[in-house]
Design an enzyme around this catalytic site. Structure first.
Site, short mmCIF file in Angstrom:
data_model
loop_
_atom_site.label_atom_id
_atom_site.label_comp_id
_atom_site.label_asym_id
_atom_site.label_seq_id
_atom_site.Cartn_x
_atom_site.Cartn_y
_atom_site.Cartn_z
N ASP A 1 46.81 -32.71 84.38
CA ASP A 1 45.79 -33.70 84.02
C ASP A 1 46.38 -35.05 83.63
O ASP A 1 45.63 -36.02 83.45
CB ASP A 1 44.91 -33.18 82.87
CG ASP A 1 43.73 -32.36 83.40
OD1 ASP A 1 43.72 -32.07 84.61
OD2 ASP A 1 42.82 -32.03 82.62
N ASP B 1 24.83 -75.86 103.49
CA ASP B 1 25.60 -74.81 104.16
C ASP B 1 25.12 -73.41 103.77
O ASP B 1 25.39 -72.44 104.47
CB ASP B 1 27.09 -74.95 103.79
CG ASP B 1 27.93 -74.00 104.63
OD1 ASP B 1 27.91 -74.17 105.87
OD2 ASP B 1 28.54 -73.09 104.07
N GLY C 1 28.16 -69.70 108.76
CA GLY C 1 26.98 -70.22 109.44
C GLY C 1 27.19 -70.62 110.89
O GLY C 1 26.47 -70.17 111.78
N LEU C 2 28.22 -71.45 111.15
CA LEU C 2 28.40 -71.96 112.50
C LEU C 2 28.73 -70.83 113.47
O LEU C 2 28.19 -70.74 114.58
CB LEU C 2 29.53 -73.01 112.50
CG LEU C 2 29.83 -73.61 113.87
CD1 LEU C 2 28.63 -74.40 114.37
CD2 LEU C 2 31.05 -74.52 113.81
#
Ligand code: SF4
Length: 504
Positions: free
Chosen positions: A14, A268, A403-404
């Site tokens: 453990d 943007d 985005g683009l």
């Protein structure tokens, strides 16, 4: 914490738990834990004697100011009562026995219960007959108001930097931080907790039970708002100011001091509007994420859930406000199925959801524990306060296609490099959609076979014209529509009928 040692009755092996601290948290010292590490052959002998010997040796060697004594799941079965044994040993330091039912409770509950028992045991002598507390006593005493920060811990999500950020936030507003606990606190710090005007509960999973105990016994109120996100940070400041009797903060402070509001307003970010997000994590981070997505980033939350059963009620309420039914489960396959079902464009989850999102081909950011070593970064990266909101903006937008690129891939589908599903800002050399089929859709192919619906060649061709990140959703909607109409085949016409149907 400092000066607190833990004796854990546990089988050999453990000690793997040490690695969570030395590797994931990258601590330069061993955790203050002594294990009894019993083996099969010890079970025929006196394991209780082993507990006593281990407690004695740990107390002598480490000389802690307080000793925690508990058992792991295997030790729970042999019932040696290590806590009671240690209490009967007349040690010089306070001994706090822990009863943690390993078969019905989990990690966060264990941390919360341990902090509660420690605080309760150490503060018992200070509890007044009648709880009376004035949160505005600082005025009469001619000092700045003082609060405790409760809940931050190791193996919590970004606790190290959240503490710094919240401390800075409060200092700017003229509020001092008395004790931070459990992270870095000593026994003496715990004993100073009642000297604060107010308790700030930063992580309810860990500190809520301790805060309510102090409220009941000392009359010290505690904050309910967790400052993750610009809106929540403002609500938090209003709550702290009101409780302490200070003038409320300016309504536009978040706008002035965090970059998230302007970044998400700037042009943007327009393409982020309405992006479908699936959220899963601990209760605190999942609720905070839902508010940020909905109110601050313009996303649409399509799934919200938690594995924290103790927080189920709060998460259900947050989901209801979004018109959703909360998913309360600790079964990762159930989470993965819900994720596939809602076909999101972004997943905000734990390390497990990252694995599931990868299988489904979905962008993902980690917002909560369980976490991997990379979520204990060297750089400062809080989630709370104004700077936390900046970190969140970058981290959640980063996995999305920019985005683009999103626009160009929608227009031109035959590029040899910028193929369907490709995200060049993540440095992929070939996109997952190089075969013009994203993993999201191939996953739903199985559903298609199961439903017995067949897509015609022109239906499939039309479907491929849909940008890959919404394709899964469109496929699902079209199949639902076809089933409702009793169609067995889906052509391009069915697809456009379905589109019109769901728009109507
Ligand atoms: S996910 Fe990472 S940190 Fe967690 S166990 Fe696996 S390798 Fe270790």
């Amino acid at each position: 914490m400092r000066g607190v040692h833990y004796v854990l009755h546990a089988p050999q092996g453990d000690t793997y738990a040490d690695l969570l601290f030395t590797m994931i948290e990258r601590r330069g010292e061993r955790p203050p834990v002594t294990y009894t590490t019993f083996q099969a052959r010890d079970l025929g002998g006196d394991t209780a004697e082993l507990v006593k010997r281990t407690v004695r040796e740990a107390a002598e060697r480490f000389q802690p100011e307080a000793l925690l004594v508990g058992e792991s799941c295997t030790a729970e079965l042999i019932q040696d009562q290590p806590g009671a044994l240690a209490q009967g040993m007349n040690l010089t330091m306070p001994v706090v026995p822990l009863e943690l039912p390993a078969y019905s409770k989990k990690e966060n509950w264990g941390a919360s219960e341990t902090l509660y028992q420690l605080i309760r045991n150490l503060l018992k002598p200070q509890v007044p007959d009648q709880p009376q507390h004035d949160t505005q006593a600082w005025k009469a005493e001619g000092r700045r108001p003082r609060v405790n920060l409760l809940g931050p811990s190791l193996l919590g999500f970004r606790c190290r930097d959240d503490v710094l950020e919240v401390q800075r936030l409060l200092t700017v507003h003229g509020v001092d931080v008395g004790v931070v606990a459990p992270l870095g606190a000593s026994v003496n710090d715990i004993q100073r907790l009642p000297q604060a005007d107010l308790n700030v509960c930063l992580y309810p999973e860990i500190a809520e039970s301790s805060c309510s105990w102090m409220e009941r016994n000392f009359g010290i109120p505690f904050t309910r708002t967790v400052p993750i996100g610009v809106g929540a940070t403002h609500s938090f400041l209003v709550e702290v100011h009101t409780l302490l009797g200070l003038e409320p903060p300016a309504a536009d402070e978040g706008y002035q001091r965090s970059r998230l509001p302007w970044y998400s307003e700037s042009v943007d970010s327009t393409y982020l509007t309405g992006k479908r997000v699936f959220i899963f994590g601990d209760g605190t981070h999942a609720i905070a994420a839902a508010r940020i997505c909905q109110e601050e980033l313009g996303f649409e939350v399509v799934g919200l859930g938690t594995y924290s059963r103790e927080m189920a009620r709060a998460v259900r309420a947050a989901a209801k406000q979004l018109g959703l039914e909360a998913l309360i489960t600790d079964d990762y396959l159930e989470v993965e199925a819900a994720m596939a079902e809602t076909a999101p464009e972004l997943v905000l989850g734990t390390q497990m959801e990252r694995h599931s999102a990868k299988r489904l081909g979905l962008p993902c950011a980690v917002i909560s524990t369980p976490m991997h070593v990379q979520d204990v970064p060297a750089r400062t990266s809080p989630q709370m306060g104004w700077e936390g909101a900046n970190v969140i903006f970058d981290a959640w937008v980063h996995p999305l296609m920019m985005g683009l690129e999103e626009h160009l891939i929608g227009m031109f589908r035959h590029d040899f490099e910028f193929v369907d599903g490709h995200q060049s800002h993540l440095g992929h050399s070939g996109g997952s959609g190089a075969d013009t089929e994203s993993p999201t859709t191939s996953n739903t192919d199985q559903a298609k076979t199961a439903t017995g619906l067949a897509w015609t060649a022109d239906g499939e061709a039309e479907l491929r014209k849909i940008p890959f990140f919404v394709r899964g959703k469109v496929r699902r909607n079209t199949e639902t529509y076809a089933r409702e109409k009793g169609h067995l085949e889906i052509s391009s016409e069915t697809l456009y009928d379905a589109k019109a149907h769901f728009k109507a």
